[in-house]
Design a protein around this motif. Structure first.
Motif, short mmCIF file in Angstrom:
data_model
loop_
_atom_site.label_atom_id
_atom_site.label_comp_id
_atom_site.label_asym_id
_atom_site.label_seq_id
_atom_site.Cartn_x
_atom_site.Cartn_y
_atom_site.Cartn_z
N THR A 221 -1.69 6.37 1.07
CA THR A 221 -3.07 6.27 2.24
C THR A 221 -2.96 5.69 3.06
O THR A 221 -3.40 5.67 3.79
N THR B 81 0.82 -1.39 0.16
CA THR B 81 0.00 0.45 -0.04
C THR B 81 0.81 1.00 -0.14
O THR B 81 1.31 1.30 0.91
N ARG C 121 -3.58 8.85 4.73
CA ARG C 121 -4.45 9.32 4.99
C ARG C 121 -5.88 8.90 5.98
O ARG C 121 -6.55 9.19 6.58
N TRP C 122 -4.93 7.00 6.49
CA TRP C 122 -5.99 6.65 6.52
C TRP C 122 -5.40 6.81 8.44
O TRP C 122 -6.72 6.72 9.12
#
Length: 269
Positions: free
Chosen positions: A20, A16, A23-24
């Protein structure tokens, strides 16, 4: 012919990208903060508020308990004040009652003394005396509105007045019977001051006789005199003292001029 330059294959899972993950992470933080602000923070604030109110209430309770104790003390003091005020009023009323009783008693005794003293002066026949009175504060006799020692310089009048005064007091005391005044009177040589006033001497002794006979067994009168008036000799129990019958019977009197003077004593230095 074998192709040795074929594209490589990989057996690992796909990864990943880091953006990302970030952001999570931010989303999770926002969600946690949101949930915290919605659930945990209000509860903590509510607990803090309740704790503060409880502390204030406890402080207020202690303050009110102190005030209540003070008011209880005020009530106790007020009750004690009422009780002491009632006791004071009772004592004051009793004091006034006793004062009135004492004043009534004083006036009654003073009236009796005045009446008896006036009667004694008249019965003895003290000359030149028109009015008599017992002073209301020092209780001494007054003649013609003056103290007895200023009303006359004559020894006979003073002696007769004094005997009238003391016999009046004795008569009132014994008649009332409610005092601790001694019922005893000793008179020394009244006829010496009266000299030739035989009528007053006889009247004076009649006054003593009448007083003793009116109150038999209640008083004792002793008169030391050189000689009794003839008219009253039989009314008195007479004791004569001379060289043969000395006052102290166990001591022999040496007789006239039988005295050894100091200058004749050999044992003196």
């Amino acid at each position: 012919m074998t192709d040795w330059q074929s594209s490589p294959t990989s057996s690992s899972a796909p990864t990943t990208p880091s953006w990302t993950v970030r952001r999570w992470s931010r989303a999770l933080s926002v969600d946690i903060e949101h949930r915290t602000s919605q659930r945990v923070t209000p509860r903590l604030q509510a607990f803090t508020d309740v704790s503060n109110r409880l502390a204030y209430a406890q402080a207020r309770q202690r303050e009110l308990e102190t005030v209540l104790r003070q008011w209880d003390r005020v009530d106790d003091l007020a009750a004690a004040e009422d009780r002491l005020r009632a006791e004071r009023d009772s004592v004051r009323a009793e004091f006034e009652r006793l004062e009135n009783a004492i004043e009534t008693r004083r006036r009654g005794i003073l009236d009796e003394l005045n009446a008896e003293f006036s009667r004694a002066i008249r019965s003895i026949g003290v000359p030149s005396i028109e009015t008599t009175q017992i002073h209301p504060t020092n209780y001494l006799p007054m003649l013609n509105g003056k103290p007895f020692h200023k009303a006359s310089r004559g020894g006979g009048i003073i002696t007769a007045t004094q005997i009238a005064y003391w016999t009046s007091i004795l008569c009132v005391v014994v008649t009332r019977g409610d005092t601790y005044y001694p019922s005893f009177l000793l008179i020394d040589s009244p006829r010496m001051a009266l000299n030739s006033a035989t009528d007053i001497s006889a009247a004076l002794y009649r006054r003593l006789r009448d007083l003793a006979s009116a109150l038999p067994g209640k008083l004792q009168l002793i008169v030391a005199d050189n000689q009794l008036p003839d008219s009253v000799q039989r009314d008195f129990a007479e004791l004569d003292f001379d060289y043969d019958r000395p006052t102290v019977a166990t001591v022999d009197h040496p007789g006239p001029a039988a005295v050894e003077t100091i200058e004749n004593c050999d044992d003196l230095p």
